[in-house]
Structure formats: structure tokens, C-alpha cells
Design an enzyme around this catalytic site. Structure first.
Site, short mmCIF file in Angstrom:
data_model
loop_
_atom_site.label_atom_id
_atom_site.label_comp_id
_atom_site.label_asym_id
_atom_site.label_seq_id
_atom_site.Cartn_x
_atom_site.Cartn_y
_atom_site.Cartn_z
N CYS A 16 -34.85 15.73 -10.11
CA CYS A 16 -34.55 15.44 -11.53
C CYS A 16 -33.10 14.97 -11.66
CB CYS A 16 -34.77 16.68 -12.38
SG CYS A 16 -36.51 17.05 -12.72
N ASP A 39 -34.93 7.98 1.97
CA ASP A 39 -34.81 9.37 2.39
C ASP A 39 -33.50 9.57 3.14
OD1 ASP A 39 -37.15 11.80 2.89
OD2 ASP A 39 -35.30 11.89 4.07
N HIS A 55 -40.79 15.52 -14.24
CA HIS A 55 -40.91 16.60 -13.25
C HIS A 55 -42.36 17.08 -13.19
CE1 HIS A 55 -39.50 19.87 -10.68
NE2 HIS A 55 -40.47 20.57 -11.26
N ASN A 93 -46.56 15.71 0.99
CA ASN A 93 -46.59 17.10 1.46
C ASN A 93 -46.82 17.97 0.23
OD1 ASN A 93 -46.08 16.42 4.15
ND2 ASN A 93 -43.87 16.36 3.80
N GLY A 99 -45.32 21.73 4.50
CA GLY A 99 -44.04 21.07 4.75
C GLY A 99 -43.29 20.61 3.51
N HIS A 104 -40.62 18.65 -6.53
CA HIS A 104 -40.77 17.57 -7.52
C HIS A 104 -41.54 16.51 -6.76
CE1 HIS A 104 -38.79 14.86 -10.80
NE2 HIS A 104 -39.73 14.15 -10.19
N HIS A 106 -43.22 13.75 -4.71
CA HIS A 106 -42.69 12.52 -4.13
C HIS A 106 -43.64 12.04 -3.06
CE1 HIS A 106 -41.07 16.05 -2.07
NE2 HIS A 106 -41.17 15.35 -0.95
P1 AMP Z 1 -40.73 17.20 1.59
O1 AMP Z 1 -40.38 17.99 2.81
O2 AMP Z 1 -42.03 16.49 1.65
O3 AMP Z 1 -40.57 18.04 0.32
O4 AMP Z 1 -39.66 16.04 1.53
C1 AMP Z 1 -38.40 16.15 0.98
C2 AMP Z 1 -37.62 14.98 1.51
O5 AMP Z 1 -36.51 14.78 0.66
C3 AMP Z 1 -37.08 15.18 2.93
O6 AMP Z 1 -37.59 14.14 3.76
C4 AMP Z 1 -35.57 15.08 2.76
O7 AMP Z 1 -34.95 14.43 3.83
C5 AMP Z 1 -35.45 14.31 1.46
N1 AMP Z 1 -34.25 14.57 0.68
C6 AMP Z 1 -33.74 15.77 0.29
N2 AMP Z 1 -32.63 15.60 -0.44
C7 AMP Z 1 -32.45 14.27 -0.54
C8 AMP Z 1 -31.47 13.43 -1.18
N3 AMP Z 1 -30.45 13.97 -1.89
N4 AMP Z 1 -31.58 12.10 -1.07
C9 AMP Z 1 -32.59 11.55 -0.35
N5 AMP Z 1 -33.54 12.27 0.26
C10 AMP Z 1 -33.47 13.60 0.19
#
Ligand code: AMP
Length: 120
Positions: A16, A39, A55, A93, A99, A104, A106
Site C-alpha cells: 500500500c 522485484d 488492498h 503465492n 511462500g 497484499h 501480487h
Molecule cells: P511473496 O513471497 O510471494 O509474498 O513475494 C513478495 C515479494 O516482494 C518478494 O519476491 C520480495 O522480494 C518482494 N519485495 C518485498 N519488498 C519489496 C520492495 N520494497 N520492492 C520490491 N519488491 C519487494
């Protein structure tokens, strides 16, 4: 763009804050419903997250709004075409034991390299 109703925002949610541009991101696409950014820890040559501005915890909640789910998938496809050769793997995920670390919703868009040879 970026003004989300309080009901559609979680004040403690990092994505968010990225939607609201309170935290920087490497944004590659945005419209009135969805943003996409690279990412921080890429797992493939192209690794982009497609994130609805509102959200929603996970894809189970997102599926309650089929148009927004469809927009998320079509933005994933557009990003893969604009930044790669158009082929991509799309991953949601869903739940900590699968995982998910950011709650939020994605979509991970993974492309490039040798994805075809890798196991799921
Ligand atoms: P998940 O594990 O499916 O919840 O994926 C979360 C993803 O968000 C991971 O691949 C992280 O590397 C990525 N992530 C977390 N914080 C940030 C951020 N500030 N900017 C870009 N990617 C992020």
C-alpha cells in the site's frame, strides 16, 4: 492516480505504501487499478510484481472481483511483452505455507533465462 479510499488501504502494508509512492519502487507500468514494479530480489532475468492498488490479502480475495483479477493478468501479459519476448510464468503465492510473505496480493511475472527447463 494513487488516491485509494481508506477502506482499500492497510496502513501497515508495504505494498500500500508503494502504491501511494511513500516507499520508492522501480515502476514499469501503472493505470488507475494496478501498478507493476520490479522485484527487489529478482528470481529471473525479468521479475516484476503486478499489484492491484486496492488492498486485497491474496488471490482468493482478488477473485471476488473478477474484473480486477483479469486486469492483473492482462497487465502481466503486457509487461512480459513490453520488457521481454512475451512468454512468462505467473505466480500468486497464497498463504504463508505456500511462500507468501507480503499479504497484499501480487502476481509474480517471471520471464527470460531458462524457465522452460526449471521445475515448478
Ligand atoms: P511473496 O513471497 O510471494 O509474498 O513475494 C513478495 C515479494 O516482494 C518478494 O519476491 C520480495 O522480494 C518482494 N519485495 C518485498 N519488498 C519489496 C520492495 N520494497 N520492492 C520490491 N519488491 C519487494
Amino acid at each position: 492516480m494513487g488516491n485509494i479510499a481508506a477502506d482499500d488501504r492497510d496502513p501497515d502494508c508495504i505494498f500500500c505504501k508503494i502504491v501511494a509512492e511513500e516507499i520508492p519502487s522501480d515502476r514499469v507500468y501503472e493505470d488507475d487499478q494496478v501498478i507493476a514494479f520490479r522485484d527487489l530480489h529478482p528470481k529471473a532475468p525479468l521479475h516484476v510484481l503486478v499489484v492491484p492498488r486496492r488492498h486485497r490479502r491474496d488471490v482468493r480475495e482478488l477473485a471476488e472481483q473478477p474484473e480486477l483479477l483479469a486486469r492483473t493478468a492482462s497487465v502481466a501479459s503486457k509487461v512480459a511483452s513490453d520488457l521481454g519476448d512475451g512468454d512468462f510464468r505467473l505466480i500468486f503465492n497464497t498463504g504463508a505455507s505456500a511462500g507468501q510473505t507480503v499479504f497484499h496480493v501480487h502476481a509474480h511475472v517471471l520471464a527470460g533465462g531458462s524457465l522452460a527447463e526449471e521445475e515448478m
